[in-house]
Design an enzyme around this catalytic site. Structure first.
Site, PDB file in Angstrom:
ATOM      1  N   ASP A 197     -82.604  41.507  64.996  1.00 31.81           N
ATOM      2  CA  ASP A 197     -81.203  41.757  64.692  1.00 31.81           C
ATOM      3  C   ASP A 197     -80.819  42.792  65.740  1.00 31.81           C
ATOM      4  OD1 ASP A 197     -78.794  42.976  63.839  1.00 31.81           O
ATOM      5  OD2 ASP A 197     -79.129  42.136  61.850  1.00 31.81           O
ATOM      6  N   HIS A 198     -80.134  42.351  66.781  1.00 26.93           N
ATOM      7  CA  HIS A 198     -80.036  43.243  67.949  1.00 26.93           C
ATOM      8  C   HIS A 198     -79.241  44.519  67.653  1.00 26.93           C
ATOM      9  CE1 HIS A 198     -76.070  41.401  68.769  1.00 26.93           C
ATOM     10  NE2 HIS A 198     -75.823  42.440  69.524  1.00 26.93           N
ATOM     11  N   HIS A 260     -75.946  41.636  61.044  1.00 23.88           N
ATOM     12  CA  HIS A 260     -75.572  42.945  61.592  1.00 23.88           C
ATOM     13  C   HIS A 260     -74.896  43.844  60.553  1.00 23.88           C
ATOM     14  CE1 HIS A 260     -76.566  40.772  65.098  1.00 23.88           C
ATOM     15  NE2 HIS A 260     -75.380  40.330  65.425  1.00 23.88           N
TER      16      HIS A 260
HETATM   17  C1  BG6 Z   1     -74.028  38.133  67.990  1.00 24.35           C
HETATM   18  C2  BG6 Z   1     -73.031  37.139  67.469  1.00 24.35           C
HETATM   19  O1  BG6 Z   1     -75.128  38.235  67.125  1.00 24.35           O
HETATM   20  O2  BG6 Z   1     -73.400  39.412  68.093  1.00 24.35           O
HETATM   21  C3  BG6 Z   1     -71.799  37.084  68.370  1.00 24.35           C
HETATM   22  O3  BG6 Z   1     -73.625  35.854  67.411  1.00 24.35           O
HETATM   23  C4  BG6 Z   1     -71.223  38.469  68.551  1.00 24.35           C
HETATM   24  O4  BG6 Z   1     -70.809  36.215  67.816  1.00 24.35           O
HETATM   25  C5  BG6 Z   1     -72.308  39.439  68.980  1.00 24.35           C
HETATM   26  O5  BG6 Z   1     -70.196  38.393  69.529  1.00 24.35           O
HETATM   27  C6  BG6 Z   1     -71.787  40.863  68.994  1.00 24.35           C
HETATM   28  O6  BG6 Z   1     -72.744  41.689  69.588  1.00 24.35           O
HETATM   29  P1  BG6 Z   1     -72.325  43.025  70.328  1.00 24.35           P
HETATM   30  O7  BG6 Z   1     -73.623  43.641  70.722  1.00 24.35           O
HETATM   31  O8  BG6 Z   1     -71.464  42.619  71.497  1.00 24.35           O
HETATM   32  O9  BG6 Z   1     -71.555  43.836  69.345  1.00 24.35           O
END
Ligand code: BG6
Length: 505
Positions: A197-198, A260
């Site tokens: 979950d980045h 997230h």
């Molecule tokens: C991803 C989603 O996990 O996270 C995308 O699939 C989203 O739809 C993205 O745009 C958002 O990541 P960040 O790091 O740009 O906030």
């Protein structure tokens, strides 16, 4: 000191002190010609190389179905790094990294497809003394998982360690997530599986833990007695960026809420873990997720964007995006009221919202405290005073700010809200690492703290499934918000009913 040494970033000065150097290993990326590899994985690997954080003995093996060889993949990745990297492009750093990179065009669905990969990885291992250590990165669409996982499991290296990084989406609902966990466990132990979950790799998200558990002042007031409510916003101004095939199935609920958003909430609400070992942190988060619920269908609203303006540019409605059904009922916005049923949080609402094509990109966690019980000032003197809010800016403008009441200089006693700010940019003179840098490095180090455990993922799906089940019955009139706004009116209404409002922007 030479010029080059001066230019080189110093990991110590940047706070990137590594606990230990990763073992030699091969990193095998499935989906090597895909978007994630271009935009995130290779730029992250370049940044790690830039800071000398990669193992001394190392190989990267790209796997995809697209025809190509080492040279063509290196050229493609060089462009990707130049376009998406956060660090200046240095030829010497790139040359060193490129020398570790290999490519194999193969399809695991074909007879013997995995043999080609095995041969290449074995060769890299012998030439670079990698000790049989492997990190496999599944950056491919989920339907490809079973074939790959099975093939890898059956041909495990007999020496060294093996770790598997699994990208989202982790299932489509509880049943499919359980299926996937079952499949993974047939071939890998839980501590060999790294579910991404980045958001957990983001500095500011980890800082939530530092803020809460490294400071004596917050923890005693971090509860229902002092906190009126919490607001979590994950707003994006971008649309679906050509990902209709995926997004039509996912929607905001599965794309952001299930992972997230719920992870941000869990970190905000969890009890202090006994230490920062992966299992201690996971166990505290899972308790929050188990205690989480919505009070009823009226507490969740959904939206879909129509045409509108983003930064002055007209943008199409969701239903007009390429690949989206003209009568699509996929939600691009969700707002919800949630409760965490435990002693710390009982009756304290957590309002959350997330969406595409909102007014601007902003991820924040706002802790709104209760008003002072008895302000001893004249009523009119405190008209501009709002309750204290601790605002964690996850992105952009990363930092933390505390809204407090202060006296306006001059005669008399007029009180106004002002902000005490901590900005990363000002406090630490260093760029923010990308989440994937941290996550790739942690996997090589075998540290699963910033990944999600199977039971967390399943609890997250349990909540999502219960909400989505209620959606089958009614069909909101989509589109119900214009691109470039803060979502449908029902989102404002959700808080107004409780005598509250979303934080002003
Ligand atoms: C991803 C989603 O996990 O996270 C995308 O699939 C989203 O739809 C993205 O745009 C958002 O990541 P960040 O790091 O740009 O906030």
């Amino acid at each position: 000191m030479t010029d080059t040494a001066e230019q080189q970033p110093n990991p110590l000065a940047e706070g990137l002190l590594v606990r230990r150097v990763p073992d030699p290993c091969a990193l095998v990326i499935f989906g090597a010609s895909g978007d994630l590899t271009h935009k995130k994985l290779m730029p992250a690997l370049y940044s790690l190389a830039f800071r000398h954080l990669l193992p001394l003995h190392f190989a990267i093996v790209g796997v995809a179905r697209t025809e190509g060889d080492d040279d063509s993949w290196r050229a493609e990745m060089k462009e990707a790094v130049q376009q998406h990297g956060r660090d200046e492009f240095r030829q010497d750093v790139w040359d060193e990294l490129a020398a570790t990179m290999h490519y194999v065009a193969t399809d695991f669905a074909d007879e013997g497809g995995e043999g080609k990969l095995e041969e290449l990885v074995e060769r890299c291992d012998k030439e670079n003394q990698l000790g049989g250590n492997r990190v496999y990165y599944l950056a491919v669409p989920p339907p490809a998982f079973p074939t790959i996982v099975k093939a890898l499991g059956e041909r495990r290296s007999t020496t060294g360690w093996t770790r598997l990084i699994v990208e989202k989406p982790f299932g489509h609902d509880l049943a499919s997530a359980r299926e996937l966990n079952k499949l993974l466990w047939e071939h890998f132990a839980e501590n060999e599986i790294f579910r991404i979950d980045h958001y957990l790799g983001k500095e500011t998200v980890q800082n939530m833990l530092a803020l809460r558990f490294a400071n004596g002042v917050f923890e005693p007031i971090w509860n229902r007695q002092f906190i009126d409510h919490v607001q979590i916003t994950v707003a994006e101004s971008i649309g679906i960026e050509g990902r209709a095939g995926y997004y039509e199935q996912a929607g905001a609920m599965r794309d952001i809420f299930q992972n997230h958003l719920l992870q941000l909430l869990a970190l905000t609400a969890m009890e202090p873990p006994i230490d920062f070992a992966a299992d201690s942190v996971h166990s505290e988060k899972v308790k929050v997720l188990k205690a989480l619920h919505t009070p009823g269908p009226k507490s969740v609203v959904r939206g879909q964007y129509g045409r509108g303006f983003i930064e002055g540019q007209e943008v199409p409605a969701y239903r007009e995006e390429a690949g989206v059904a003209p009568n699509s009922m996929t939600e691009t916005f969700v707002a919800a009221k949630l409760y965490v049923d435990n002693w710390r949080w009982a009756d304290t609402p957590f309002y959350v919202r997330m969406g595409k094509r909102l007014a601007r990109r902003e991820t924040t966690i706002a802790i709104q405290f209760k008003r002072a019980p008895h302000p001893p000032f004249e009523e009119t003197s405190a008209e501009g005073l709002r309750p204290n809010v601790l605002l964690v800016h996850v992105q952009p403008d990363e930092g933390v700010s505390l809204a407090i009441g202060a006296k306006v200089p001059g005669q008399g006693m007029t009180i106004r809200t002002v902000h005490m700010d901590f900005l990363y940019g000002g406090a630490f003179r260093t760029g923010m690492p990308e989440a994937y840098e941290r996550l790739i490095l942690d996997t090589m180090l075998g540290d699963g703290t910033l990944f999600t455990r199977s039971d967390e993922v399943e609890e997250q799906w349990l909540l999502v499934d219960s909400i989505v089940a209620g959606w089958q019955r009614d069909r909101p009139a989509f589109p119900n918000y214009a691109a470039g706004t803060w979502g449908p009116p029902s989102s404002e209404e959700l808080l107004r009913r409780d005598g509250r409002s979303w934080r002003r922007h």
